[in-house]
Structure formats: C-alpha cells, structure tokens
Write a protein that holds these residues in place. Sequence first.
Motif, short mmCIF file in Angstrom:
data_model
loop_
_atom_site.label_atom_id
_atom_site.label_comp_id
_atom_site.label_asym_id
_atom_site.label_seq_id
_atom_site.Cartn_x
_atom_site.Cartn_y
_atom_site.Cartn_z
N VAL A 244 -36.23 8.53 -0.71
CA VAL A 244 -35.46 9.41 -1.60
C VAL A 244 -34.17 8.73 -2.02
CG1 VAL A 244 -34.19 11.59 -1.68
CG2 VAL A 244 -36.46 11.52 -0.66
N TRP A 245 -33.56 8.00 -1.09
CA TRP A 245 -32.30 7.32 -1.37
C TRP A 245 -32.48 5.89 -1.87
CZ3 TRP A 245 -27.97 9.97 -1.67
CH2 TRP A 245 -27.89 11.19 -1.02
N THR A 246 -33.47 5.19 -1.37
CA THR A 246 -33.58 3.76 -1.67
C THR A 246 -34.66 3.45 -2.70
OG1 THR A 246 -35.12 3.46 0.18
CG2 THR A 246 -32.78 3.12 0.63
N GLY A 247 -35.56 4.40 -2.96
CA GLY A 247 -36.71 4.33 -3.82
C GLY A 247 -36.76 3.36 -4.85
N ASP B 291 -26.54 4.44 8.09
CA ASP B 291 -26.75 3.12 7.53
C ASP B 291 -27.86 3.19 6.49
OD1 ASP B 291 -28.10 0.17 7.81
OD2 ASP B 291 -25.93 0.17 8.20
N VAL B 292 -27.71 2.46 5.41
CA VAL B 292 -28.70 2.51 4.34
C VAL B 292 -30.10 2.13 4.85
CG1 VAL B 292 -28.34 0.15 3.47
CG2 VAL B 292 -29.07 1.95 1.90
N SER B 293 -30.17 1.28 5.86
CA SER B 293 -31.47 0.86 6.39
C SER B 293 -32.20 2.01 7.12
CB SER B 293 -31.30 -0.32 7.34
OG SER B 293 -30.52 0.04 8.46
N ASP B 294 -31.47 3.06 7.47
CA ASP B 294 -32.08 4.21 8.15
C ASP B 294 -32.54 5.30 7.18
OD1 ASP B 294 -31.56 3.04 10.60
OD2 ASP B 294 -29.59 3.99 10.76
N LEU B 295 -32.32 5.11 5.89
CA LEU B 295 -32.63 6.14 4.90
C LEU B 295 -34.05 6.00 4.38
CD1 LEU B 295 -29.33 6.10 2.85
CD2 LEU B 295 -29.93 7.57 4.77
N GLY B 296 -34.58 7.10 3.90
CA GLY B 296 -35.91 7.09 3.33
C GLY B 296 -35.93 6.74 1.86
N ILE C 290 -22.81 6.94 3.40
CA ILE C 290 -23.89 5.97 3.58
C ILE C 290 -23.29 4.58 3.57
CG2 ILE C 290 -26.04 5.07 2.66
CD1 ILE C 290 -26.48 7.84 1.37
N ARG C 291 -23.49 3.84 4.68
CA ARG C 291 -22.98 2.48 4.83
C ARG C 291 -23.94 1.50 4.16
NH1 ARG C 291 -23.48 2.13 10.01
NH2 ARG C 291 -21.55 3.20 10.49
N CYS C 292 -23.41 0.70 3.24
CA CYS C 292 -24.22 -0.27 2.49
C CYS C 292 -23.72 -1.69 2.77
CB CYS C 292 -24.12 0.01 0.99
SG CYS C 292 -24.71 1.64 0.52
N SER D 284 -23.85 -4.24 0.47
CA SER D 284 -23.33 -4.89 -0.74
C SER D 284 -22.86 -3.84 -1.75
CB SER D 284 -24.40 -5.79 -1.38
OG SER D 284 -25.42 -4.99 -1.96
N TYR D 285 -22.02 -4.29 -2.64
CA TYR D 285 -21.50 -3.38 -3.67
C TYR D 285 -22.62 -2.93 -4.60
CZ TYR D 285 -18.41 -1.45 -7.23
OH TYR D 285 -17.79 -0.62 -8.11
N SER D 286 -23.53 -3.84 -4.96
CA SER D 286 -24.62 -3.46 -5.85
C SER D 286 -25.54 -2.44 -5.19
CB SER D 286 -25.41 -4.69 -6.31
OG SER D 286 -26.00 -5.34 -5.21
N GLN D 287 -25.78 -2.59 -3.90
CA GLN D 287 -26.57 -1.61 -3.16
C GLN D 287 -25.86 -0.25 -3.15
OE1 GLN D 287 -26.84 -1.97 1.19
NE2 GLN D 287 -29.08 -2.05 0.90
N ALA D 288 -24.55 -0.26 -2.96
CA ALA D 288 -23.77 0.98 -2.96
C ALA D 288 -23.85 1.67 -4.32
CB ALA D 288 -22.33 0.69 -2.58
#
Length: 80
Positions: free
Chosen positions: A77-80, A70-75, A27-29, A31-35
């Motif tokens: 479940v991942w970004t909640g 890309d993180v922007s394409d995730l639902g 998963i491409r993020c 920022s480090y905090s997002q990762a």
Amino acid sequence: MTWFVNMQDSFLSGWGEARNGRALYCIRCTSYSQALQIAARARTRSEMKRVAVSSRPRRLRPGDQRTIRDVSDLGEVWTG
C-alpha cells in the motif's frame, strides 16, 4: 541520510493513546527520493493529513501518540 515522511492520521487522532491529541505516523526512509514517493502515496490516503518530508520525526505535543516505522517494514500500500 535518513529522511522521515511525517503525517497525522485523522482517523486515529482522538482515540486510544492519542485520545487527548494527535496520532502521528512517521515513516523512516533511506533516501530523499524514496521519501518523496512515500509522501505521494500518503497524500492519496484520505485519513492522512499534514504530510511532510523532514530530516527528523514530527515533534510530540502533550497528548500525542507517535508511531515510527521503517519503510522496509511497510506493505505494498505504501511502497507499491
């Protein structure tokens, strides 16, 4: 800088494109905090193994199949 959360999907490893290897999910993020947040989510999922944050996607070995999202394409479940 771009960061990647790399993991192995143990449920899909050994099937389909990865029938002779590992199913890698990266998963491409942005920022480090997002990762770190995505990695924490990945560690709660029983099918995800070897979760790690890196500046590059995980390398392939013969028989492996790698998916990069890309993180922007995730639902949620991942970004909640």
